[in-house]
Motif scaffolding. Sequence first.
Motif, PDB file in Angstrom:
ATOM      1  N   PHE A   1      40.981  36.536  35.925  1.00 30.33           N
ATOM      2  CA  PHE A   1      41.970  35.831  35.008  1.00 30.33           C
ATOM      3  C   PHE A   1      43.014  35.038  35.792  1.00 30.33           C
ATOM      4  CE2 PHE A   1      40.504  39.640  33.029  1.00 30.33           C
ATOM      5  CZ  PHE A   1      39.684  38.886  31.655  1.00 30.33           C
ATOM      6  N   SER A   2      42.709  34.874  37.038  1.00 27.59           N
ATOM      7  CA  SER A   2      43.827  33.932  37.863  1.00 27.59           C
ATOM      8  C   SER A   2      43.299  32.413  37.374  1.00 27.59           C
ATOM      9  CB  SER A   2      43.731  34.230  39.391  1.00 27.59           C
ATOM     10  OG  SER A   2      42.026  33.930  39.817  1.00 27.59           O
TER      11      SER A   2
ATOM     12  N   LEU B   1      48.444  48.058  34.122  1.00 27.78           N
ATOM     13  CA  LEU B   1      47.353  49.236  33.681  1.00 27.78           C
ATOM     14  C   LEU B   1      47.702  50.369  34.574  1.00 27.78           C
ATOM     15  CD1 LEU B   1      43.941  47.662  32.899  1.00 27.78           C
ATOM     16  CD2 LEU B   1      45.322  48.889  31.506  1.00 27.78           C
TER      17      LEU B   1
ATOM     18  N   MET C   1      39.599  42.411  39.354  1.00 21.73           N
ATOM     19  CA  MET C   1      39.762  41.783  37.716  1.00 21.73           C
ATOM     20  C   MET C   1      40.914  40.790  37.585  1.00 21.73           C
ATOM     21  SD  MET C   1      37.428  43.596  36.111  1.00 21.73           S
ATOM     22  CE  MET C   1      37.752  44.606  34.622  1.00 21.73           C
ATOM     23  N   ALA C   2      42.006  41.140  38.386  1.00 23.40           N
ATOM     24  CA  ALA C   2      43.221  40.204  38.320  1.00 23.40           C
ATOM     25  C   ALA C   2      42.437  38.826  38.508  1.00 23.40           C
ATOM     26  CB  ALA C   2      44.036  40.636  39.331  1.00 23.40           C
ATOM     27  N   ARG C   3      41.570  38.884  39.553  1.00 26.10           N
ATOM     28  CA  ARG C   3      41.078  37.493  40.005  1.00 26.10           C
ATOM     29  C   ARG C   3      40.188  36.915  38.948  1.00 26.10           C
ATOM     30  NH1 ARG C   3      36.165  36.509  43.654  1.00 26.10           N
ATOM     31  NH2 ARG C   3      36.294  34.390  44.225  1.00 26.10           N
TER      32      ARG C   3
ATOM     33  N   PHE D   1      42.098  55.167  31.655  1.00 29.92           N
ATOM     34  CA  PHE D   1      42.184  54.488  33.049  1.00 29.92           C
ATOM     35  C   PHE D   1      43.593  54.206  33.366  1.00 29.92           C
ATOM     36  CE2 PHE D   1      42.532  50.296  35.405  1.00 29.92           C
ATOM     37  CZ  PHE D   1      41.257  50.615  36.272  1.00 29.92           C
ATOM     38  N   SER D   2      44.631  53.791  32.393  1.00 28.53           N
ATOM     39  CA  SER D   2      45.897  53.550  32.499  1.00 28.53           C
ATOM     40  C   SER D   2      46.730  54.920  32.949  1.00 28.53           C
ATOM     41  CB  SER D   2      46.680  52.956  31.479  1.00 28.53           C
ATOM     42  OG  SER D   2      47.097  53.954  30.397  1.00 28.53           O
TER      43      SER D   2
ATOM     44  N   ALA E   1      45.542  38.881  33.415  1.00 25.50           N
ATOM     45  CA  ALA E   1      46.028  39.035  34.946  1.00 25.50           C
ATOM     46  C   ALA E   1      46.851  40.052  34.923  1.00 25.50           C
ATOM     47  CB  ALA E   1      46.142  37.576  35.522  1.00 25.50           C
TER      48      ALA E   1
ATOM     49  N   ALA F   1      45.580  55.376  36.804  1.00 27.80           N
ATOM     50  CA  ALA F   1      46.011  54.194  37.419  1.00 27.80           C
ATOM     51  C   ALA F   1      47.464  54.467  37.776  1.00 27.80           C
ATOM     52  CB  ALA F   1      45.688  52.931  36.935  1.00 27.80           C
TER      53      ALA F   1
ATOM     54  N   SER G   1      47.473  42.689  33.329  1.00 27.46           N
ATOM     55  CA  SER G   1      46.893  43.967  33.108  1.00 27.46           C
ATOM     56  C   SER G   1      46.555  44.506  34.487  1.00 27.46           C
ATOM     57  CB  SER G   1      45.664  43.932  32.220  1.00 27.46           C
ATOM     58  OG  SER G   1      46.017  43.839  30.944  1.00 27.46           O
ATOM     59  N   PHE G   2      46.242  43.498  35.201  1.00 24.22           N
ATOM     60  CA  PHE G   2      45.426  44.012  36.541  1.00 24.22           C
ATOM     61  C   PHE G   2      46.432  43.779  37.777  1.00 24.22           C
ATOM     62  CE2 PHE G   2      41.799  43.502  33.644  1.00 24.22           C
ATOM     63  CZ  PHE G   2      41.383  44.775  33.691  1.00 24.22           C
ATOM     64  N   SER G   3      47.456  43.144  37.495  1.00 23.89           N
ATOM     65  CA  SER G   3      48.604  43.080  38.481  1.00 23.89           C
ATOM     66  C   SER G   3      48.841  44.489  39.185  1.00 23.89           C
ATOM     67  CB  SER G   3      49.817  42.241  38.360  1.00 23.89           C
ATOM     68  OG  SER G   3      50.454  43.099  37.392  1.00 23.89           O
ATOM     69  N   VAL G   4      49.081  44.705  40.349  1.00 22.28           N
ATOM     70  CA  VAL G   4      49.564  45.837  40.800  1.00 22.28           C
ATOM     71  C   VAL G   4      50.876  46.046  40.630  1.00 22.28           C
ATOM     72  CG1 VAL G   4      49.663  47.508  42.990  1.00 22.28           C
ATOM     73  CG2 VAL G   4      47.560  45.942  42.213  1.00 22.28           C
TER      74      VAL G   4
ATOM     75  N   MET H   1      41.546  46.482  40.616  1.00 25.33           N
ATOM     76  CA  MET H   1      42.493  45.774  40.268  1.00 25.33           C
ATOM     77  C   MET H   1      42.575  44.461  40.780  1.00 25.33           C
ATOM     78  SD  MET H   1      44.257  47.983  38.139  1.00 25.33           S
ATOM     79  CE  MET H   1      46.118  47.649  37.953  1.00 25.33           C
ATOM     80  N   ALA H   2      42.261  44.146  41.897  1.00 23.36           N
ATOM     81  CA  ALA H   2      42.468  42.882  42.479  1.00 23.36           C
ATOM     82  C   ALA H   2      41.254  41.840  42.133  1.00 23.36           C
ATOM     83  CB  ALA H   2      42.525  42.835  43.925  1.00 23.36           C
TER      84      ALA H   2
END
Lengths: 118, 118
Positions: free
Chosen positions: B114-115, A21, B110-112, B50-51, A111, B54, A113-116, B107-108
Amino acid sequence: MSKAKALPLMETDVAACCPPLDERALTPEEAERAAAMFKALGDPVRLRLFSQIASHPGGEACVCDISDVGVSQPTVSHHLKKLREAGLLTSERRGTWVYYRVAPSVMASMARSFSVSG
Amino acid sequence: MSKAKALPLMETDVAACCPPLDERALTPEEAERAAAMFKALGDPVRLRLFSQIASHPGGEACVCDISDVGVSQPTVSHHLKKLREAGLLTSERRGTWVYYRVAPSVMASMARSFSVSG
């Protein structure tokens, strides 16, 4: 033709849905696809159902395995249908029950989507 | 007391929101918090906003930087407010404009979610 039919459509959609994102502005089409998945998870009961199924031993669960979400079994079934329609779950009937599991690539795509990026 | 007040509430909520969805069933409180964020992203226009924010150079953008989402500026502002209320964006007024950026740890966290655990 038969090859195209054999490919699960939702799985393809999910795989294509989710550029990071923060990488670039999403296109309208990407946003439609990804927003549909976020919307399906944007309900506390559906999110609890998703986590119960995702964390269930073997990675699958039937309505009979769902406990303690505070809604009736028909309502559980309704929410599971919504999650399946959004491409988040797949289902398979075996005997009396329909078993649900997280659709392939959903966790990785979301995941991502929210990876930096960069 | 003053120390507690200095800590941004939404940031704390976001950090606490997101155990991996396949680790265990979410509690009702965790599901409420996380579902509110997913719901805010569950709209194609909000997701595109949002995108855009970001991915904007410097990680922040004002309404004046937003382009081509097909809705009026007041509607853009309304959606940005929703994203801020959900804890996904922070805002800061500088001169004429309000600048938005992705809230810390979003971001971290939300990524978590789906980890893949275990």
